[in-house]
Write a protein that holds these residues in place. Structure first.
Motif, PDB file in Angstrom:
ATOM      1  N   LEU A  88       0.830  -1.193   0.000  1.00 27.26           N
ATOM      2  CA  LEU A  88       0.000   0.000   0.000  1.00 27.26           C
ATOM      3  C   LEU A  88       0.871   1.252   0.000  1.00 27.26           C
ATOM      4  CD1 LEU A  88      -2.879   1.199   0.320  1.00 27.26           C
ATOM      5  CD2 LEU A  88      -2.478   1.151   2.767  1.00 27.26           C
ATOM      6  N   LYS A  89       0.605   2.163  -0.895  1.00 25.45           N
ATOM      7  CA  LYS A  89       1.317   3.444  -0.978  1.00 25.45           C
ATOM      8  C   LYS A  89       0.351   4.536  -0.531  1.00 25.45           C
ATOM      9  CE  LYS A  89       4.975   1.943  -3.314  1.00 25.45           C
ATOM     10  NZ  LYS A  89       5.749   1.077  -2.506  1.00 25.45           N
ATOM     11  N   LEU A  90       0.695   5.242   0.536  1.00 24.67           N
ATOM     12  CA  LEU A  90      -0.155   6.308   1.054  1.00 24.67           C
ATOM     13  C   LEU A  90      -0.015   7.569   0.211  1.00 24.67           C
ATOM     14  CD1 LEU A  90       0.446   5.869   4.868  1.00 24.67           C
ATOM     15  CD2 LEU A  90      -1.494   5.080   3.529  1.00 24.67           C
ATOM     16  N   ILE A  91      -1.061   8.369   0.194  1.00 20.53           N
ATOM     17  CA  ILE A  91      -1.060   9.623  -0.544  1.00 20.53           C
ATOM     18  C   ILE A  91      -0.105  10.593   0.139  1.00 20.53           C
ATOM     19  CG2 ILE A  91      -2.469  11.594  -1.209  1.00 20.53           C
ATOM     20  CD1 ILE A  91      -4.860   9.691  -1.200  1.00 20.53           C
ATOM     21  N   ARG A  92       0.713  11.276  -0.653  1.00 24.59           N
ATOM     22  CA  ARG A  92       1.633  12.266  -0.107  1.00 24.59           C
ATOM     23  C   ARG A  92       0.997  13.642  -0.226  1.00 24.59           C
ATOM     24  NH1 ARG A  92       6.515  10.938   1.391  1.00 24.59           N
ATOM     25  NH2 ARG A  92       7.170  13.072   1.165  1.00 24.59           N
ATOM     26  N   THR A  93       0.945  14.349   0.881  1.00 32.16           N
ATOM     27  CA  THR A  93       0.344  15.681   0.883  1.00 32.16           C
ATOM     28  C   THR A  93       1.374  16.770   1.108  1.00 32.16           C
ATOM     29  OG1 THR A  93      -0.106  15.492   3.235  1.00 32.16           O
ATOM     30  CG2 THR A  93      -1.867  14.807   1.732  1.00 32.16           C
ATOM     31  N   ALA A  94       2.641  16.430   1.004  1.00 30.25           N
ATOM     32  CA  ALA A  94       3.690  17.411   1.282  1.00 30.25           C
ATOM     33  C   ALA A  94       3.671  18.562   0.271  1.00 30.25           C
ATOM     34  CB  ALA A  94       5.060  16.736   1.271  1.00 30.25           C
ATOM     35  N   ASP A  95       3.237  18.293  -0.954  1.00 25.11           N
ATOM     36  CA  ASP A  95       3.261  19.324  -1.982  1.00 25.11           C
ATOM     37  C   ASP A  95       1.970  20.131  -2.055  1.00 25.11           C
ATOM     38  OD1 ASP A  95       5.795  18.437  -2.635  1.00 25.11           O
ATOM     39  OD2 ASP A  95       5.028  16.982  -4.086  1.00 25.11           O
ATOM     40  N   LEU A  96       0.962  19.782  -1.250  1.00 20.43           N
ATOM     41  CA  LEU A  96      -0.288  20.521  -1.280  1.00 20.43           C
ATOM     42  C   LEU A  96      -0.176  21.801  -0.469  1.00 20.43           C
ATOM     43  CD1 LEU A  96      -2.881  17.657  -0.780  1.00 20.43           C
ATOM     44  CD2 LEU A  96      -2.208  18.751  -2.901  1.00 20.43           C
ATOM     45  N   GLU A  97      -0.900  22.798  -0.885  1.00 17.44           N
ATOM     46  CA  GLU A  97      -0.910  24.059  -0.138  1.00 17.44           C
ATOM     47  C   GLU A  97      -1.814  23.902   1.067  1.00 17.44           C
ATOM     48  OE1 GLU A  97      -2.612  28.556  -0.711  1.00 17.44           O
ATOM     49  OE2 GLU A  97      -2.095  27.403  -2.479  1.00 17.44           O
ATOM     50  N   GLY A  98      -1.299  24.243   2.253  1.00 18.08           N
ATOM     51  CA  GLY A  98      -2.102  24.132   3.466  1.00 18.08           C
ATOM     52  C   GLY A  98      -3.101  25.267   3.550  1.00 18.08           C
ATOM     53  N   ARG A  99      -4.318  24.939   3.890  1.00 13.65           N
ATOM     54  CA  ARG A  99      -5.363  25.948   4.038  1.00 13.65           C
ATOM     55  C   ARG A  99      -6.008  25.777   5.402  1.00 13.65           C
ATOM     56  NH1 ARG A  99      -7.324  27.964  -1.334  1.00 13.65           N
ATOM     57  NH2 ARG A  99      -5.931  26.945  -2.771  1.00 13.65           N
ATOM     58  N   ALA A 100      -6.286  26.890   6.018  1.00 11.59           N
ATOM     59  CA  ALA A 100      -6.921  26.855   7.337  1.00 11.59           C
ATOM     60  C   ALA A 100      -8.408  26.596   7.185  1.00 11.59           C
ATOM     61  CB  ALA A 100      -6.708  28.196   8.037  1.00 11.59           C
ATOM     62  N   PRO A 101      -9.015  25.857   8.117  1.00 11.99           N
ATOM     63  CA  PRO A 101     -10.473  25.736   8.105  1.00 11.99           C
ATOM     64  C   PRO A 101     -11.089  27.120   8.245  1.00 11.99           C
ATOM     65  CG  PRO A 101      -9.489  24.186   9.643  1.00 11.99           C
ATOM     66  CD  PRO A 101      -8.392  25.072   9.165  1.00 11.99           C
ATOM     67  N   PRO A 102     -12.249  27.347   7.654  1.00 13.09           N
ATOM     68  CA  PRO A 102     -12.808  28.710   7.646  1.00 13.09           C
ATOM     69  C   PRO A 102     -13.165  29.268   9.010  1.00 13.09           C
ATOM     70  CG  PRO A 102     -14.393  27.127   6.821  1.00 13.09           C
ATOM     71  CD  PRO A 102     -13.099  26.388   6.987  1.00 13.09           C
ATOM     72  N   ASP A 103     -13.385  28.414   9.997  1.00  9.83           N
ATOM     73  CA  ASP A 103     -13.781  28.904  11.325  1.00  9.83           C
ATOM     74  C   ASP A 103     -12.643  28.864  12.331  1.00  9.83           C
ATOM     75  OD1 ASP A 103     -13.614  26.175  11.430  1.00  9.83           O
ATOM     76  OD2 ASP A 103     -15.329  25.937  12.746  1.00  9.83           O
ATOM     77  N   ALA A 104     -11.393  28.911  11.855  1.00  8.82           N
ATOM     78  CA  ALA A 104     -10.246  28.815  12.756  1.00  8.82           C
ATOM     79  C   ALA A 104      -9.535  30.154  12.870  1.00  8.82           C
ATOM     80  CB  ALA A 104      -9.273  27.747  12.260  1.00  8.82           C
ATOM     81  N   LEU A 105      -9.012  30.400  14.047  1.00  9.59           N
ATOM     82  CA  LEU A 105      -8.216  31.594  14.316  1.00  9.59           C
ATOM     83  C   LEU A 105      -6.755  31.233  14.048  1.00  9.59           C
ATOM     84  CD1 LEU A 105      -8.104  34.501  15.464  1.00  9.59           C
ATOM     85  CD2 LEU A 105      -7.850  33.469  17.714  1.00  9.59           C
ATOM     86  N   VAL A 106      -6.132  31.931  13.115  1.00 14.25           N
ATOM     87  CA  VAL A 106      -4.761  31.632  12.714  1.00 14.25           C
ATOM     88  C   VAL A 106      -3.815  32.568  13.461  1.00 14.25           C
ATOM     89  CG1 VAL A 106      -3.164  31.518  10.769  1.00 14.25           C
ATOM     90  CG2 VAL A 106      -5.550  30.865  10.454  1.00 14.25           C
ATOM     91  N   ILE A 107      -2.736  31.990  14.006  1.00 14.07           N
ATOM     92  CA  ILE A 107      -1.727  32.779  14.710  1.00 14.07           C
ATOM     93  C   ILE A 107      -0.426  32.672  13.924  1.00 14.07           C
ATOM     94  CG2 ILE A 107      -0.553  33.205  16.888  1.00 14.07           C
ATOM     95  CD1 ILE A 107      -2.699  31.500  18.235  1.00 14.07           C
ATOM     96  N   ALA A 108       0.070  33.794  13.426  1.00 10.32           N
ATOM     97  CA  ALA A 108       1.310  33.817  12.654  1.00 10.32           C
ATOM     98  C   ALA A 108       2.511  33.690  13.582  1.00 10.32           C
ATOM     99  CB  ALA A 108       1.398  35.099  11.828  1.00 10.32           C
ATOM    100  N   GLN A 109       3.675  33.544  12.971  1.00  5.89           N
ATOM    101  CA  GLN A 109       4.918  33.365  13.728  1.00  5.89           C
ATOM    102  C   GLN A 109       5.195  34.539  14.664  1.00  5.89           C
ATOM    103  OE1 GLN A 109       8.305  32.800  11.225  1.00  5.89           O
ATOM    104  NE2 GLN A 109       9.762  32.915  12.883  1.00  5.89           N
ATOM    105  N   ASP A 110       4.830  35.740  14.237  1.00  2.00           N
ATOM    106  CA  ASP A 110       5.084  36.922  15.071  1.00  2.00           C
ATOM    107  C   ASP A 110       3.970  37.193  16.081  1.00  2.00           C
ATOM    108  OD1 ASP A 110       3.125  37.680  13.309  1.00  2.00           O
ATOM    109  OD2 ASP A 110       4.138  39.499  12.618  1.00  2.00           O
TER     110      ASP A 110
END
Length: 128
Positions: free
Chosen positions: A41-63
């Motif tokens: 079995l070969k699992l799907i690789r998601t390393a090349d996909l662009e990460g997107r936040a769920p629409p109802d999540a509060l995102v905290i940047a590095q700073d």
């Protein structure tokens, strides 16, 4: 008259063996026995996909800056004021990987102190 022979004081090894056996049985029953993945079995690789936040999540940047649905938020209190229609909202946080832990704890405490029900931290999970 012969003096009675003194009994040697040995450790009760049978009791120790019984305890070890019971522990072995307990961990065999309580442990998760999952089937291993098929070697072909070969699992799907998601390393090349662009990460997107769920629409109802509060995102905290590095700073430490906050954003919600693409809009910058000034503070945790300002975010909670937007959520006033909910009694005790569950807040989903997506922190940047390089965000200092002290900042994450500070923001989480501010959200909890401001009336959030639960604060859930969304992380990346890897299977390797």
């Amino acid at each position: 008259m012969r003096r009675p022979r003194e009994k040697s004081k040995r450790e009760p090894t049978i009791a120790l063996i019984n305890i070890v056996f019971l522990m072995l049985v307990f961990f065999m029953v309580a442990g998760t026995l999952a089937q291993p993945l098929d070697r072909d079995l070969k699992l799907i690789r998601t390393a090349d996909l662009e990460g997107r936040a769920p629409p109802d999540a509060l995102v905290i940047a590095q700073d430490g800056t906050l954003s919600y649905r693409g809009t910058q938020i000034l503070s945790a209190d300002a975010f909670l004021r937007r959520q006033e229609h909910l009694a005790q909202p569950d807040i989903r946080l997506i922190p940047d990987r390089d965000l200092p832990a002290q900042d994450l704890v500070r923001i989480t405490r501010a959200l909890r102190g401001g009336g959030a029900g639960r604060v859930l931290i969304i992380t990346e999970r890897g299977l390797e």
